[in-house]
Design a protein around this motif. Structure first.
Motif, PDB file in Angstrom:
ATOM      1  N   ILE A  40     143.823  53.254  55.328  1.00 41.62           N
ATOM      2  CA  ILE A  40     142.540  53.408  53.941  1.00 41.62           C
ATOM      3  C   ILE A  40     141.844  51.807  54.309  1.00 41.62           C
ATOM      4  CG2 ILE A  40     141.009  53.520  52.333  1.00 41.62           C
ATOM      5  CD1 ILE A  40     143.446  55.329  51.786  1.00 41.62           C
ATOM      6  N   ASN A  41     140.539  51.648  55.397  1.00 42.21           N
ATOM      7  CA  ASN A  41     139.681  50.482  54.881  1.00 42.21           C
ATOM      8  C   ASN A  41     138.735  51.163  53.788  1.00 42.21           C
ATOM      9  OD1 ASN A  41     140.619  49.771  57.237  1.00 42.21           O
ATOM     10  ND2 ASN A  41     139.164  50.818  58.407  1.00 42.21           N
ATOM     11  N   VAL A  42     139.002  50.269  53.002  1.00 40.54           N
ATOM     12  CA  VAL A  42     138.285  50.213  51.758  1.00 40.54           C
ATOM     13  C   VAL A  42     136.554  49.525  51.464  1.00 40.54           C
ATOM     14  CG1 VAL A  42     138.297  49.151  48.945  1.00 40.54           C
ATOM     15  CG2 VAL A  42     140.160  50.772  50.008  1.00 40.54           C
ATOM     16  N   TYR A  43     135.555  50.378  51.369  1.00 39.54           N
ATOM     17  CA  TYR A  43     134.318  49.541  51.408  1.00 39.54           C
ATOM     18  C   TYR A  43     133.459  49.139  49.927  1.00 39.54           C
ATOM     19  CZ  TYR A  43     133.679  49.919  56.462  1.00 39.54           C
ATOM     20  OH  TYR A  43     134.614  49.782  57.559  1.00 39.54           O
ATOM     21  N   THR A  44     133.535  48.417  48.952  1.00 37.38           N
ATOM     22  CA  THR A  44     132.735  47.955  47.993  1.00 37.38           C
ATOM     23  C   THR A  44     131.739  47.273  48.229  1.00 37.38           C
ATOM     24  OG1 THR A  44     132.715  47.176  45.881  1.00 37.38           O
ATOM     25  CG2 THR A  44     133.529  45.510  47.744  1.00 37.38           C
ATOM     26  N   ARG A  45     131.174  47.065  46.852  1.00 39.52           N
ATOM     27  CA  ARG A  45     129.554  46.312  46.856  1.00 39.52           C
ATOM     28  C   ARG A  45     129.565  44.873  46.360  1.00 39.52           C
ATOM     29  NH1 ARG A  45     125.216  49.470  45.649  1.00 39.52           N
ATOM     30  NH2 ARG A  45     123.990  47.296  46.055  1.00 39.52           N
ATOM     31  N   ASP A  46     128.173  44.170  46.335  1.00 32.65           N
ATOM     32  CA  ASP A  46     128.758  43.116  45.665  1.00 32.65           C
ATOM     33  C   ASP A  46     129.167  43.005  44.292  1.00 32.65           C
ATOM     34  OD1 ASP A  46     126.025  42.392  44.621  1.00 32.65           O
ATOM     35  OD2 ASP A  46     125.883  43.589  46.423  1.00 32.65           O
ATOM     36  N   GLY A  47     129.084  42.117  43.881  1.00 35.76           N
ATOM     37  CA  GLY A  47     129.583  41.865  42.714  1.00 35.76           C
ATOM     38  C   GLY A  47     128.291  42.134  41.586  1.00 35.76           C
ATOM     39  N   SER A  48     126.802  41.732  41.827  1.00 37.75           N
ATOM     40  CA  SER A  48     126.058  41.995  41.456  1.00 37.75           C
ATOM     41  C   SER A  48     125.087  43.563  41.496  1.00 37.75           C
ATOM     42  CB  SER A  48     124.630  41.082  41.628  1.00 37.75           C
ATOM     43  OG  SER A  48     124.018  41.518  43.137  1.00 37.75           O
ATOM     44  N   VAL A  71     130.115  45.289  51.609  1.00 33.41           N
ATOM     45  CA  VAL A  71     128.409  45.871  51.918  1.00 33.41           C
ATOM     46  C   VAL A  71     127.190  45.029  50.986  1.00 33.41           C
ATOM     47  CG1 VAL A  71     129.811  47.748  53.098  1.00 33.41           C
ATOM     48  CG2 VAL A  71     128.473  48.490  50.832  1.00 33.41           C
ATOM     49  N   SER A  72     126.229  44.989  51.472  1.00 32.86           N
ATOM     50  CA  SER A  72     124.975  44.913  51.668  1.00 32.86           C
ATOM     51  C   SER A  72     124.437  45.729  50.262  1.00 32.86           C
ATOM     52  CB  SER A  72     124.381  44.206  51.939  1.00 32.86           C
ATOM     53  OG  SER A  72     124.026  44.422  52.787  1.00 32.86           O
ATOM     54  N   SER A  73     124.405  46.319  50.594  1.00 33.32           N
ATOM     55  CA  SER A  73     123.441  47.710  50.450  1.00 33.32           C
ATOM     56  C   SER A  73     124.012  49.475  49.855  1.00 33.32           C
ATOM     57  CB  SER A  73     122.027  47.657  51.043  1.00 33.32           C
ATOM     58  OG  SER A  73     121.733  48.176  51.258  1.00 33.32           O
ATOM     59  N   ASN A  74     122.554  50.351  49.063  1.00 39.51           N
ATOM     60  CA  ASN A  74     123.565  51.799  49.279  1.00 39.51           C
ATOM     61  C   ASN A  74     124.018  51.961  50.755  1.00 39.51           C
ATOM     62  OD1 ASN A  74     123.958  54.162  47.370  1.00 39.51           O
ATOM     63  ND2 ASN A  74     122.748  54.833  48.524  1.00 39.51           N
ATOM     64  N   GLY A  75     122.351  51.522  51.178  1.00 35.96           N
ATOM     65  CA  GLY A  75     122.273  52.076  53.265  1.00 35.96           C
ATOM     66  C   GLY A  75     123.644  51.361  53.576  1.00 35.96           C
TER      67      GLY A  75
END
Length: 313
Positions: A40-48, A71-75
């Protein structure tokens, strides 16, 4: 020599099939697709990110795996997971799943839909909140009046709510009032406003619903100009009431895909509230056979204690 060349070629082929993220030419991380989709490669958003906050809160995550790819954004999340058969991440329900080659997972056996969010059975949900600058701090009375008119259209009008709903925001249409009635309170919309630019900031998850509403309102309100600069929920407050409100990044309306925090004091705003509800949805690549996850499944995956899809029970 032939044997040595064969061994080297085999080694290169094996390395090329790895699912380990590699640095791209711009210095960022790009995950190579793993055709077996076992690791599994786990992707997450930044802390803000408000999406990250809502997601981690819903699954009770205390510590994210160090191997997570930010990653930087929802898109950006949708694109990255859609390009990685070994990927898993989370996005807004308003995301175009088909276009991004991703699949929404049921959570605790409940499919994420407008109906299941409104009736409360799908529990991984959050508000799309807004906050404006303080009254008298918009640079002109005309802009302040136009902001007030847009918020009324977005939050309360039948037409505005229908547009938000069509962009996959979740609203209770029974509470809408025809814009023709509300517009009487906003004479600013009857004049030429082409010299005014409304600037928005904050959550990237609100982009689809916000853009649809702004573009629908624009010809109804004197053809004002639109400047959307959505960079994350943490910036929504900062740029209208916080330490960036008077700088180059200043905005008129800030958005967050969560409730504003205690330290984000919105009491001085001209207006603040919630214009729709959204669900946070765990997603995988469309080719993945996984269809449902529990909170514990996601906690284990994002904490790094489960690293293979074959171990997701």
């Amino acid at each position: 020599m032939k044997k040595l060349l064969s061994l080297l070629l085999a080694g290169l082929l094996i390395a090329g099939c790895s699912s380990t993220p590699t640095n791209n030419e711009n210095g960022g991380e790009t995950a190579k697709p793993n055709t077996s989709a076992s690791v599994i490669n786990v992707y997450t958003r930044d802390g803000s990110s408000g999406t990250r906050e809502a997601f981690e809160g819903a699954i009770g995550l205390e510590e994210l795996t160090q191997n997570a790819i930010e990653v930087s954004s929802n898109g950006d999340m949708a694109t990255k997971v859609g390009n990685d058969t070994a990927g898993i991440g989370y996005v807004s329900l308003s995301t175009d799943f088909e276009a991004n080659n991703i699949k929404a997972l049921s959570f605790e056996g409940v499919v994420p839909t407008v109906e299941t969010v409104l009736d409360g059975t799908y529990t991984m949900q959050r508000p799309f909140a807004f906050v404006t600058r303080a009254a008298g701090d918009f640079g002109s009375d005309e802009k302040e009046q136009l902001v007030a008119a847009f918020i009324d259209f977005l939050q309360n009008s039948t037409e505005g709510m229908a547009i938000v709903e069509s962009a996959h925001g979740i609203v209770d249409m029974t509470k809408g009032t025809p814009w023709a009635e509300l517009a009487k309170n906003h004479p600013i919309v009857t004049q030429d406003n082409s010299a005014i630019t409304l600037v928005t900031a904050g959550s990237t998850s609100v982009s689809k619903t916000l853009q649809a509403a702004l573009e629908a309102f624009q010809p109804m309100a004197g053809n004002f100009q639109i400047s959307m600069n959505q960079t994350g929920s943490g910036d929504g407050y900062k740029r209208v009431l916080g330490d960036e409100k008077d700088g180059a990044n200043a905005a008129d309306i800030g958005f967050a895909s969560r409730n504003f925090k205690t330290e984000e004091d919105v009491t001085n705003a001209m207006t603040t509230g919630v214009y729709c509800i959204d669900a946070v949805v765990a997603v995988v690549n469309k080719a993945n056979s996984l269809t449902n996850v529990t909170g514990q499944n996601l906690n284990d995956i994002f904490a790094g204690t489960v690293t293979s899809f074959t171990d997701v029970k």
